[in-house]
Design an enzyme around this catalytic site. Structure first.
Site, PDB file in Angstrom:
ATOM      1  CG  HIS A  42      -5.410  -2.422   0.809  1.00  0.00           C
ATOM      2  ND1 HIS A  42      -5.586  -1.903   2.078  1.00  0.00           N
ATOM      3  CD2 HIS A  42      -6.409  -3.328   0.644  1.00  0.00           C
ATOM      4  CE1 HIS A  42      -6.637  -2.469   2.645  1.00  0.00           C
ATOM      5  NE2 HIS A  42      -7.166  -3.324   1.796  1.00  0.00           N
ATOM      6  CB  THR A 100      -5.214  -1.012   7.499  1.00  0.00           C
ATOM      7  OG1 THR A 100      -5.336  -1.024   6.075  1.00  0.00           O
ATOM      8  CG2 THR A 100      -5.619  -2.352   8.055  1.00  0.00           C
ATOM      9  CG  HIS A 190      -0.268   1.087   9.131  1.00  0.00           C
ATOM     10  ND1 HIS A 190      -0.608   2.278   9.700  1.00  0.00           N
ATOM     11  CD2 HIS A 190      -1.231   0.823   8.220  1.00  0.00           C
ATOM     12  CE1 HIS A 190      -1.743   2.711   9.174  1.00  0.00           C
ATOM     13  NE2 HIS A 190      -2.142   1.848   8.260  1.00  0.00           N
ATOM     14  N   GLY A 212       4.283   3.058   2.598  1.00  0.00           N
ATOM     15  CA  GLY A 212       3.566   3.719   1.515  1.00  0.00           C
ATOM     16  C   GLY A 212       3.472   5.220   1.674  1.00  0.00           C
TER      17      GLY A 212
HETATM   18  N1  PXP Z   1       1.311  -2.747   5.516  1.00  0.00           N
HETATM   19  C1  PXP Z   1      -0.027  -2.963   5.469  1.00  0.00           C
HETATM   20  C2  PXP Z   1      -0.537  -4.352   5.712  1.00  0.00           C
HETATM   21  C3  PXP Z   1      -0.917  -1.918   5.159  1.00  0.00           C
HETATM   22  O1  PXP Z   1      -2.246  -2.156   5.123  1.00  0.00           O
HETATM   23  C4  PXP Z   1      -0.389  -0.642   4.871  1.00  0.00           C
HETATM   24  C5  PXP Z   1      -1.314   0.477   4.474  1.00  0.00           C
HETATM   25  O2  PXP Z   1      -1.975   0.144   3.309  1.00  0.00           O
HETATM   26  C6  PXP Z   1       0.994  -0.466   4.916  1.00  0.00           C
HETATM   27  C7  PXP Z   1       1.826  -1.530   5.267  1.00  0.00           C
HETATM   28  C8  PXP Z   1       1.647   0.843   4.587  1.00  0.00           C
HETATM   29  O3  PXP Z   1       1.275   1.820   5.532  1.00  0.00           O
HETATM   30  P1  PXP Z   1       1.713   3.310   5.312  1.00  0.00           P
HETATM   31  O4  PXP Z   1       0.999   3.812   4.085  1.00  0.00           O
HETATM   32  O5  PXP Z   1       1.262   3.998   6.562  1.00  0.00           O
HETATM   33  O6  PXP Z   1       3.199   3.325   5.123  1.00  0.00           O
END
Ligand code: PXP
Length: 243
Positions: A42, A100, A190, A212
């Site tokens: 990102h 986010t 997420h 992530g």
């Molecule tokens: N998908 C999207 C669109 C995101 O904005 C994020 C966080 O940057 C993630 C997945 C990954 O989220 P997490 O870090 O909580 O696994």
């Protein structure tokens, strides 16, 4: 099911000291060797973790698809059209948020997004929209010409008790089935962790998860290679369970 490894928080650690280590590009290569199917990052407007120079380097060295998450701004559009990642995921962005917080309000920005997405697609880019598990957001995503939706699993991940978790899981499941029935590709992500990923991974309409924080957090103890392999293993176990 594909696993997109989000490398933002390798850069978060680097930026905590404004130094050169750990290098998210090195992390991307380790994740690639460990079986990641995609590298997700990102590029935030405030550049709090990933920097423009990281994006340039990722494009040069990574051999698996690159998924660039970004806010739908003019600045980001220019960068995306120049770098040409394999996919763009449009996300809402607020300066003060830690991460986010919710999905993009596609319903409220249909005209703007239709035009914005058509410019990205004219440049040969594929576009996904990060949305809450909501039918009206899916309909709007189809209307504005998105290739895919990524369903926000944050409310599932943050569910306050088992009943709420089941309810949120069902929302993600129904939204995934609905989106697939509309002929659009379905991804999710997420807040997914080693303990909550399996029920989401077993939803067969979802083709890809982007994860992530939990992978990078656990890599402190396990090493990034093993952290990626373990997540891949859990996903494929969940997938086999439902075959
Ligand atoms: N998908 C999207 C669109 C995101 O904005 C994020 C966080 O940057 C993630 C997945 C990954 O989220 P997490 O870090 O909580 O696994």
């Amino acid at each position: 099911m594909r696993l997109g490894v989000n490398i933002d928080h390798i850069a978060t650690i680097r930026e905590a000291r404004k130094t050169y280590e750990p290098d998210p590009v090195k992390g991307a290569l380790i994740a690639q060797d460990a079986g990641a199917d995609q590298i997700t990052f990102h590029l935030r407007e405030d550049r709090r973790h990933i920097q423009d120079s990281d994006v340039e380097k990722l494009k040069c060295v990574v051999r698996i698809p690159l998924n660039m998450e970004m806010a739908p701004t003019e600045e980001m559009k220019e960068i995306a059209l120049r770098i040409k990642p394999d996919r763009i995921t449009l996300v809402p962005e607020k300066r003060q948020e830690i991460t986010t917080e919710g999905g993009l309000d596609v319903v409220g920005m249909e005209d703007f997004l239709r035009d914005y997405i058509s410019q990205l697609k004219a440049g040969g880019l594929k576009v996904a929209l990060f949305i809450d598990p909501d039918f009206s957001q899916i309909d709007a995503s189809v209307n504005v010409g998105a290739d895919a939706v990524e369903i926000h699993t944050g409310e599932y991940a943050n569910a306050k008790d088992e009943r709420d978790r089941e309810y949120q899981l069902e929302r993600v499941r129904k939204a995934s089935q609905y989106a697939k029935s509309k002929g659009i590709n379905v991804f999710a992500g997420h807040g997914l962790t080693y303990t909550n990923v399996k029920p989401i991974a077993s939803i067969k309409e979802i083709e890809e998860l982007n994860i992530g924080h939990s992978i990078i957090a656990n890599s402190v103890f396990l090493g990034l290679d093993e952290a990626v392999r373990l997540m891949k293993r859990l996903i494929s176990e969940a997938r086999n369970d439902t075959l």
